[in-house]
Design a protein around this motif. Structure first.
Motif, mmCIF file in Angstrom:
data_model
loop_
_atom_site.group_PDB
_atom_site.id
_atom_site.type_symbol
_atom_site.label_atom_id
_atom_site.label_comp_id
_atom_site.label_asym_id
_atom_site.label_seq_id
_atom_site.Cartn_x
_atom_site.Cartn_y
_atom_site.Cartn_z
ATOM 1 N N LYS A 1 -41.111 -18.322 -8.466
ATOM 2 C CA LYS A 1 -41.076 -18.982 -9.778
ATOM 3 C C LYS A 1 -42.167 -20.042 -9.872
ATOM 4 O O LYS A 1 -42.877 -20.140 -10.888
ATOM 5 C CB LYS A 1 -39.701 -19.634 -9.994
ATOM 6 C CG LYS A 1 -39.554 -20.323 -11.343
ATOM 7 C CD LYS A 1 -38.292 -21.167 -11.416
ATOM 8 C CE LYS A 1 -38.487 -22.494 -10.679
ATOM 9 N NZ LYS A 1 -37.356 -23.444 -10.891
ATOM 10 N N HIS A 2 -42.337 -20.799 -8.812
ATOM 11 C CA HIS A 2 -43.352 -21.860 -8.837
ATOM 12 C C HIS A 2 -44.770 -21.301 -8.762
ATOM 13 O O HIS A 2 -45.709 -21.930 -9.281
ATOM 14 C CB HIS A 2 -43.082 -22.867 -7.713
ATOM 15 C CG HIS A 2 -41.989 -23.832 -8.037
ATOM 16 N ND1 HIS A 2 -42.190 -24.927 -8.850
ATOM 17 C CD2 HIS A 2 -40.669 -23.850 -7.681
ATOM 18 C CE1 HIS A 2 -41.048 -25.598 -8.968
ATOM 19 N NE2 HIS A 2 -40.110 -24.961 -8.271
ATOM 20 N N ARG B 1 -45.651 -18.604 -10.310
ATOM 21 C CA ARG B 1 -45.909 -18.232 -11.710
ATOM 22 C C ARG B 1 -46.182 -19.471 -12.564
ATOM 23 O O ARG B 1 -47.123 -19.500 -13.356
ATOM 24 C CB ARG B 1 -44.720 -17.458 -12.266
ATOM 25 C CG ARG B 1 -44.553 -16.057 -11.680
ATOM 26 C CD ARG B 1 -43.523 -15.248 -12.457
ATOM 27 N NE ARG B 1 -43.417 -13.895 -11.922
ATOM 28 C CZ ARG B 1 -42.471 -13.482 -11.089
ATOM 29 N NH1 ARG B 1 -41.522 -14.344 -10.682
ATOM 30 N NH2 ARG B 1 -42.449 -12.240 -10.653
ATOM 31 N N SER B 2 -45.350 -20.486 -12.395
ATOM 32 C CA SER B 2 -45.530 -21.683 -13.229
ATOM 33 C C SER B 2 -46.797 -22.447 -12.853
ATOM 34 O O SER B 2 -47.348 -23.193 -13.671
ATOM 35 C CB SER B 2 -44.308 -22.601 -13.123
ATOM 36 O OG SER B 2 -44.162 -23.110 -11.802
#
Length: 429
Positions: A51-52, A54-55
């Motif tokens: 997730k990180h 991607r962010s």
């Protein structure tokens, strides 16, 4: 919440040996915490890491652009630049690969086998993490996330040393990855990146016996050769990817042409790319197959019989048969039969990946049994020599040795085992 068991300031290190020692000790302490976490917790931390990634795409791609610009200025080859470049699609692939590793069955705690002795002792072998793993790699920034994910999923700490070509990319990817780990309760020191490009740091890793449990090199021949020569720590690696494809006399012509073109030209810079093409003298479409490769921009270096088929083919030297080009260059030889192909492969293969294309099942089975490589294929492109294509998720590398692990090394290859013995008061007479 950050449960990092040991903190330190790497700037306090007075030498590469001291730096590596400090980081390895912090990693070993973190690994004990990581190994004590259950499988679901480790998997959850990896999903947060994805997730990180991607962010953090904007920061990662900006860092990568700096590396690519520097690489072009420093004259990196097209193949090396291809390994280095990230875009949105490749970055999504990196994040997806981390999630794929999180979803894989956890090998830690798996019972390999068990038995009971006549005296009543119950024996079992159980998979456990290797410990702290050092990964030394060159221009592929995806290795940062792949190696970290595989190590964490299998309960290992990772000490990463990337190449200078991808220094900014590696730092940005690791920063995002560590955010996810910490959010998931994994100590930050479970995955660390050596903060210097000083080559002496590599030497310090190779001699850190007792602090690093295994070294995995991923890179060119000179890097792997140095690691294998200098390491005082067990090494899991392959030196060359001299991969052969043998077009048997009974090969389907259309299949053979498609496989040969893909095996060489899909991506020329990967270790599973075909480097030598062997064509049976009884195969009737050799000229057309070679023409496909030439028309696609591949330089062909052939023996006398191959050169006679097309004036664009240049004579091969003895050195060509033992060269991993990692480029749009291919050596090609004509062999009289299956025995001739096997003899050529036995002399020149690096035991990475070798393939046969044929509709003759008996010939295929003989080839599969006789070729002593880590990966042997029938009617498939050698470009499938990849952990993801084997259903293993991201791989940490290809191993061509005969001990511990062979072929694509993923989670199972990052574990060892211990014996558990359960008794009821037995004493040895």
């Amino acid at each position: 919440m950050n449960h990092q068991p040991q903190s330190f300031d790497s700037s306090q290190a007075q030498s590469p040996d001291e730096l590596v020692g400090m980081m390895a000790r912090a990693g070993r302490a973190a690994q004990r915490v990581l190994a004590g976490m259950d499988s679901a917790a480790r998997a959850s931390a990896l999903r947060l890491a994805a997730k990180h990634i991607r962010s953090g795409a904007e920061a990662i791609l900006a860092a990568n652009a700096q590396d690519v610009e520097a690489g072009r200025a420093n004259g990196l080859s097209p193949a090396m630049l291809d390994r280095l470049v990230l875009d949105e699609a490749r970055l999504e692939g990196i994040a997806s690969a981390v999630e794929a590793v999180a979803a894989l069955p956890d090998p830690v705690g798996q019972v390999i086998d068990q038995s009971e002795r006549p005296n009543g002792l119950r024996m079992s072998r159980v998979r456990v993490p290797v410990g702290t793993i050092g990964i030394i790699y060159e221009s592929r920034p995806n290795v940062t996330a792949d190696a970290a994910a595989l190590c964490v999923r299998a309960g290992n700490a990772a000490l990463l040393r990337g190449g200078s070509e991808a220094a900014q990319s590696n730092r940005a990817i690791l920063a995002a990855f560590q955010k996810g780990l910490v959010e998931g309760g994994v100590p930050e020191a479970a995955v660390q990146l050596i903060p210097t490009q000083d080559r002496a740091a590599v030497g310090a890793m190779l001699t850190a016996s007792g602090l690093i449990d295994m070294i995995v090199p991923r890179g060119g021949k000179s890097l792997v050769a140095r690691v294998q020569q200098d390491a005082r720590v067990p090494v899991l690696a392959h030196l060359d990817g001299i991969c052969h494809t043998y077009i048997h006399a009974a090969a389907d012509p259309q299949m053979a042409r498609a496989i040969a073109l893909n095996a060489k030209m899909r991506r020329t810079g990967i270790c599973g790319a075909m480097e030598t093409l062997l064509i049976d003298a009884g195969f009737g479409e050799a000229k057309a197959l070679l023409g496909d490769l030439l028309d696609a921009g591949c330089e062909l270096r052939g023996d006398a019989r191959i050169c006679a088929l097309d004036p664009r083919i240049v004579p091969a030297t003895d050195e060509d048969w033992d060269t991993e080009y990692l480029d749009a260059v291919l050596s090609a030889a004509m062999v009289d039969n299956l025995a001739g192909a096997l003899a050529h492969i036995d002399r020149h293969s690096s035991a990475h990946t070798d393939a046969i294309v044929t509709d003759d099942e008996a010939a295929a089975e003989h080839f599969l049994a006789a070729v002593d490589s880590a990966i042997v294929m029938h009617n498939a492109s050698s470009q499938f020599a990849d952990g993801g294509e084997f259903g293993l998720g991201a791989e940490i590398g290809i191993a061509t040795g005969r001990l511990h692990a062979r072929g694509p090394v993923a989670l199972e290859g990052l574990t060892t085992y211990k014996w558990l013995v359960r008794g009821t008061g037995q004493a040895r007479p």
